[in-house]
Design an enzyme around this catalytic site. Structure first.
Site, short mmCIF file in Angstrom:
data_model
loop_
_atom_site.label_atom_id
_atom_site.label_comp_id
_atom_site.label_asym_id
_atom_site.label_seq_id
_atom_site.Cartn_x
_atom_site.Cartn_y
_atom_site.Cartn_z
N LEU A 289 0.83 -1.21 0.00
CA LEU A 289 0.00 0.00 0.00
C LEU A 289 0.86 1.25 0.00
O LEU A 289 0.45 2.31 -0.45
CB LEU A 289 -0.89 0.01 1.25
CG LEU A 289 -1.97 -1.05 1.31
CD1 LEU A 289 -2.60 -1.08 2.69
CD2 LEU A 289 -3.03 -0.78 0.27
N GLY B 229 7.07 3.86 4.21
CA GLY B 229 7.61 5.09 4.80
C GLY B 229 8.85 4.76 5.60
O GLY B 229 9.39 3.66 5.48
N ASP C 165 5.76 12.53 14.14
CA ASP C 165 5.87 12.51 12.68
C ASP C 165 4.51 12.82 12.04
O ASP C 165 4.01 12.06 11.23
CB ASP C 165 6.41 11.15 12.23
CG ASP C 165 7.04 11.22 10.84
OD1 ASP C 165 7.20 12.35 10.33
OD2 ASP C 165 7.33 10.17 10.26
N LYS D 235 1.97 -3.85 8.66
CA LYS D 235 3.19 -3.06 8.48
C LYS D 235 4.39 -3.86 8.95
O LYS D 235 4.41 -4.40 10.05
CB LYS D 235 3.07 -1.77 9.30
CG LYS D 235 4.28 -0.88 9.20
CD LYS D 235 3.95 0.49 9.72
CE LYS D 235 4.75 1.53 8.97
NZ LYS D 235 4.17 2.84 8.99
N SER E 285 9.19 4.11 8.65
CA SER E 285 9.09 3.07 9.65
C SER E 285 8.85 1.69 9.05
O SER E 285 8.94 0.70 9.76
CB SER E 285 7.97 3.43 10.63
OG SER E 285 6.79 3.71 9.93
N GLY E 286 8.57 1.61 7.76
CA GLY E 286 8.42 0.30 7.14
C GLY E 286 7.37 0.29 6.04
O GLY E 286 6.63 1.25 5.86
N VAL F 204 3.96 -1.12 4.08
CA VAL F 204 2.63 -1.53 4.52
C VAL F 204 1.96 -2.36 3.43
O VAL F 204 2.03 -2.01 2.25
CB VAL F 204 1.74 -0.30 4.81
CG1 VAL F 204 0.44 -0.73 5.43
CG2 VAL F 204 2.46 0.67 5.71
#
Ligand SMILES: *[C@@H]1O[C@H](CO)[C@@H](O)[C@H](O)[C@H]1NC(C)=O
Ligand SMILES: *[C@@H]1O[C@H](CO)[C@@H](O)[C@H](O)[C@H]1NC(C)=O
Ligand SMILES: *[C@@H]1O[C@H](CO)[C@@H](O)[C@H](O)[C@H]1NC(C)=O
Ligand SMILES: *[C@@H]1O[C@H](CO)[C@@H](O)[C@H](O)[C@H]1NC(C)=O
Ligand SMILES: *[C@@H]1O[C@H](CO)[C@@H](O)[C@H](O)[C@H]1NC(C)=O
Ligand SMILES: *[C@@H]1O[C@H](CO)[C@@H](O)[C@H](O)[C@H]1NC(C)=O
Ligand SMILES: *[C@@H]1O[C@H](CO)[C@@H](O)[C@H](O)[C@H]1NC(C)=O
Ligand SMILES: *[C@@H]1O[C@H](CO)[C@@H](O)[C@H](O)[C@H]1NC(C)=O
Ligand SMILES: *[C@@H]1O[C@H](CO)[C@@H](O)[C@H](O)[C@H]1NC(C)=O
Ligand SMILES: *[C@@H]1O[C@H](CO)[C@@H](O)[C@H](O)[C@H]1NC(C)=O
Length: 812
Positions: A533, A536, A652, A555, A538-539, A541
């Site tokens: 999807l 970002g 964030d 995620k 952080s990982g 998705v």
């Protein structure tokens, strides 16, 4: 002054009317009263207070306190607080007339408050010939003493809604709240030592009473209380530490000697410890008993739900209407139309005509008033128990545990995500405005919960695919239902065969709460991580579908803390957070080296996609949608900052992390991730590098500790972008310029424009794609908030709850 005192003494034998002028009284309260003196009110003055006695340091005063134009109480108040906060009142429910009422220190040694006609509305009920004076001590204690300074009577032996430092709380002293903000009248909440030696808060309303603190659902040891010390003694110390014989001890957040404090049971049922700022005269809260306002009982009355978003809000249940909108404690009643059919239903009970259905309120509970209680009961049985009982209004079902509570009355309703608890409300059929057929469908679905869940989903799918068919003919619709039910039936049988774990009702049900997933389950759900999807800092998705057909976002977390225990405990906090403007976390998986986070899937993608789409693939976000998004994001952040169990800074906030559901209601994603990331400076560096430049508050660069105000800054930038429809980073044409500088400069310019009279620039400023279709006053407010949020100096930025209030006040 000495002369005055001497005067009182010399005339103490005769009855004296001492009239103190306000000008005098304000600054020159006398230091003690002698027997025989009597002091009158003076209503012709406009001042709220008429001081009689002043404590030696001047911190406390006692005298007449104006509660209405011509009505006074005899009270003790804090002279240093700007509102002259009352600490104790003799006659809170029977104020005296403003003209001719008197406080009298009688010959026999008692203090009495006499109304204009001479009736005593309050007295110390004491005869002590030895009494020599009445004085107010620096602790706020009004005492009657004898020649040797022994205390014959003291105000500390009783209390109204406030406990002062060093004033003991005993079996005889209790705090009773005021009835409303700013009033002194007795309200419905009491803090007292119960017969089991515990300090408790109770709502003692006109119809019912119930204890709500400490949490009545918990065992003694969970609340860390002790019931065995019979001394029943508690005291607040000058330092801000509170000790109690039942171990309900706590500390003020600003421990220290030099602060004036009070522990007050407020009109809203919350017990708060306040500290006085001597400079400004304002009070600030340094401790409170209940963090979640709706945990207080009796706020919303019966048949209603309590919400805190971010102000207290009560709402009636489906089919009910409010009795008195100005006094929610009266609750809601069934709408008139329904009552008739409700009675019909009762009459036809014998004929077994089901004229009601059940409407589900997810994650909700009503406190107590259970007809009965059963454990490990299948859903259907619980439902039957309620259907069969005429008095049952609703039943509560706790999935997984199978806890079943049919309820006779619906009180203290509130959101209840943990432990996960659903309410099924009996709704007479006539309430449903949909055609008869449709209501039959819902009814059917609700009866065979498990099958129906599937069939209704299929049914919905069928509708959206064959919209015409739905309206075409009811016969066709019926056919759909039948087919759907048959298929559903097959599926259920199929599941029963393959899965041994599907042996009871609890199966699909357990999975609807926060839980740990297995890695293989998520592999299967995401079809081996096929559909990405987005990705970002952080990982990445992925989209997935769970066994129970819930669509989820999975995620893969990068750079998370390694300790599994720590990871789990952080997540259990994040998993408990529930707010309509925050993405719901369903669970996680920690197998192998891979850490996965499972959250709800939000249909309409992220805000940046909707806002910065210049190819116009997606329709332009309309103005009211933008305002609603701004408000929703503010509510979500306010919840994280001020409301939830553990206060969380997002760190964030940017359009990529704001998701939009099918109704374009915003939901904030990735909150709490900072807590999962590796500790130390590297974590901070990471967010800095990964976070988009332009949203980061200046304090990141200055290496200052990061607080909620960093989110406020980022929120301000998002607001500017919502109004202008362009990324702040590409807004300033000068490519050489640092984006932080650009934000600063443009907001300086904006500030000047906002201050000016002329508003013609607004049309030029607001997103051109809206073609001028926007609300001027809302745009002005959004820009004003945005400008204050991006202040360099963070103490000048507003709090998120303040932002929410400002935006809501405009809408109202
Ligand atoms: C009451 O207060 C007013 C205003 O301060 C003063 O002028 C008046 O004399 C006082 N009346 C009495 C009876 O003391
Ligand atoms: C009291 O207040 C009212 C309104 O605030 C004012 O009109 C009146 O003059 C005041 N009276 C005195 C005695 O100050
Ligand atoms: C004094 O006694 C009366 C009647 O016994 C009682 O109602 C009242 O509460 C007492 N007042 C105080 C201050 O104890
Ligand atoms: C009293 O409270 C403290 C913490 O506030 C807790 O550690 C202790 O176990 C409690 N004692 C009892 C008897 O519950
Ligand atoms: C009971 O509480 C009192 C007052 O807090 C304290 O002094 C006393 O030691 C306690 N007794 C026991 C047995 O804990
Ligand atoms: C007290 O109030 C003053 C003035 O509003 C403010 O400057 C100061 O920071 C406050 N002190 C504390 C401890 O909050
Ligand atoms: C609200 O209603 C209750 C009765 O349900 C009543 O006792 C109470 O005084 C009312 N409060 C106000 C502020 O009118
Ligand atoms: C009763 O229901 C009708 C139609 O359903 C509605 O128009 C009317 O306003 C309702 N009356 C009351 C008192 O709610
Ligand atoms: C948002 O959702 C609605 C309803 O699901 C859909 O019709 C619309 O196309 C979606 N819009 C975007 C931008 O995805
Ligand atoms: C603009 O918004 C405000 C508050 O939401 C509303 O009261 C007002 O009617 C709106 N004006 C227009 C022209 O829509």
């Amino acid at each position: 002054m000495t002369m005055r005192v001497a005067y009182i003494f010399t005339t103490s034998i005769s009855f004296l009317l001492l009239l103190i002028s306000v000008a005098l009284a304000k600054d020159h309260g006398i230091s003690y009263l002698g027997p025989g003196s009597s002091i009158s009110t003076n209503s012709s003055s406009n001042s709220t207070t008429t001081t009689i006695l002043l404590s030696p340091s001047g911190a406390f005063a006692c005298g007449f306190y104006r509660v209405a134009t011509n009505a006074f109480t005899f009270s003790i108040w804090f002279t240093g607080s700007s509102g002259k906060t009352v600490a104790w009142t003799a006659n809170r429910d029977v104020p005296v007339n403003g003209r001719g009422s008197r406080l009298s220190f009688q010959e026999h040694g008692g203090l009495a408050l006499l109304d204009y006609d001479g009736t005593a509305v309050w007295s110390t009920n004491m005869t002590a010939a030895r009494a020599s004076r009445a004085e107010l001590l620096d602790s706020g204690n009004l005492v009657v003493v004898d020649q040797d300074h022994r205390q014959l009577w003291k105000s500390f032996d009783s209390a109204t809604d406030t406990l002062l430092p060093s004033q003991p709380m005993t079996r005889y002293v209790q705090l009773v709240s005021a009835s409303a903000r700013g009033l002194l009248y007795t309200g419905f909440y009491t803090l007292y030592f119960d017969s089991d030696n515990q300090l408790k808060l109770i709502y003692d309303g006109p119809e019912i009473s119930s204890i709500y603190w400490p949490n009545p659902a918990n065992k003694l040891w969970v609340n860390q209380r002790s019931a065995y010390n019979r001394s029943r003694y508690a005291v607040l110390q000058q330092t801000g530490q509170f000790f109690s014989s039942d171990n309900s001890s706590f500390d003020a957040s600003d421990l220290g000697e030099k602060v004036m404090r009070r522990l007050t049971l407020d009109y809203d049922g919350n017990l708060r410890l306040y500290s006085l700022n001597a400079t400004s005269g304002d009070w600030s809260v340094s401790w409170m008993a209940l963090r979640r306002v709706c945990d207080v009982h009796g706020l919303c009355g019966k048949n209603s739900l309590c919400k805190y978003i971010p102000k207290l809000e009560c709402s009636c249940l489906e089919g009910f209407e409010v009795v008195d909108a100005s006094n929610w404690s009266k609750g809601c009643r069934r709408k008139a139309n329904i009552t008739a059919s409700w009675d019909d239903r009762r009459r036809h009970e014998a004929n077994n005509m089901a004229t009601f259905s059940f409407s589900k309120l997810a994650q909700t509970d009503f406190y107590q008033h259970d007809l009965e209680y059963a454990d490990s009961v299948p859903f259907l049985q619980c439902k039957e128990a309620c259907s069969d009982n005429v008095d049952c209004q609703a039943f509560s079902y706790r999935r997984g545990e199978g806890k079943c509570y049919p309820k006779v009355s619906l009180l203290n309703g509130k959101n209840f995500p943990d432990p996960y608890n659903d309410i099924y409300l009996k709704v007479p059929k006539v309430v449903m405005s949909t055609p008869e057929l449709a209501s039959t469908v819902t009814h059917e679905c609700k009866i065979h919960e498990k099958e129906a869940d599937i069939s209704s989903r299929m049914f919905k799918g069928a509708i959206s695919k064959f919209k015409v068919g739905y309206f075409l003919s009811s016969a066709l619709t019926l056919l759909f239902i039948e087919v759907a039910l048959i298929i559903a039936g097959c599926l259920v049988v199929y599941k029963w065969k393959i899965g041994p774990e599907v042996t009871d009702e609890g199966y699909t049900i357990i999975s609807s709460q926060f839980r740990i997933f297995s890695h293989s389950e998520l592999l299967k759900a995401t079809n081996c991580f096929q559909e990405e999807l987005g990705s970002g800092g952080s990982g990445a998705v992925y989209k997935g579908v769970l066994d129970d057909e819930r669509t989820v976002a999975v995620k893969k977390l990068n750079d998370v803390i390694h300790g599994e225990q720590e990871f789990r405990s952080e997540l259990s906090v994040i998993g408990r957070i529930y707010h309509m403007n925050l993405v719901r976390i369903w669970g996680f998986s920690v197998e192998k080296t891979c850490k996965l986070l499972v959250s709800e899937f939000i249909e309409n993608g992220s805000l940046d996609r909707a806002l910065f789409d210049y190819q116009r693939i997606i329709p332009v976000l309309q103005w009211n949608q933008r305002y609603n998004i701004a408000l929703g994001v503010a509510k979500g952040l306010a919840y994280l900052h001020h409301e939830c169990l553990e206060w969380i800074v997002h760190c964030d906030v940017k359009p990529e992390n704001i998701l939009l559901d099918k109704d374009f209601e915003p939901k904030i994603a990735d909150f709490g991730l900072v807590k999962l990331q590796k500790r130390g400076s590297r974590a901070l560096m990471l967010s800095r590098v990964h976070g988009t430049r332009g949203y980061i508050a200046p304090e990141w660069a200055l290496n200052l500790p990061i607080t909620g105000k960093a989110d406020v800054y980022s929120y301000g930038v998002v607001l500017l972008e919502l109004v202008k429809g362009i990324r702040v980073s590409s807004w300033m044409v000068d490519a050489e310029e640092e984006v932080e500088m650009a934000v600063r400069c443009s907001t300086e310019i904006l500030k000047e424009k906002l201050a000016g009279e002329d508003q013609s620039w607004l049309l030029e400023f607001v997103d051109h794609r809206l073609d001028g279709e926007f609300n001027h006053s809302e745009a002005m407010v959004m820009l004003k908030i945005a400008v204050s949020c991006v202040e360099e100096e963070r103490s000048r930025r507003p709090s998120m709850s303040h932002v929410v209030e400002t935006m809501l006040s405009l809408v109202e």
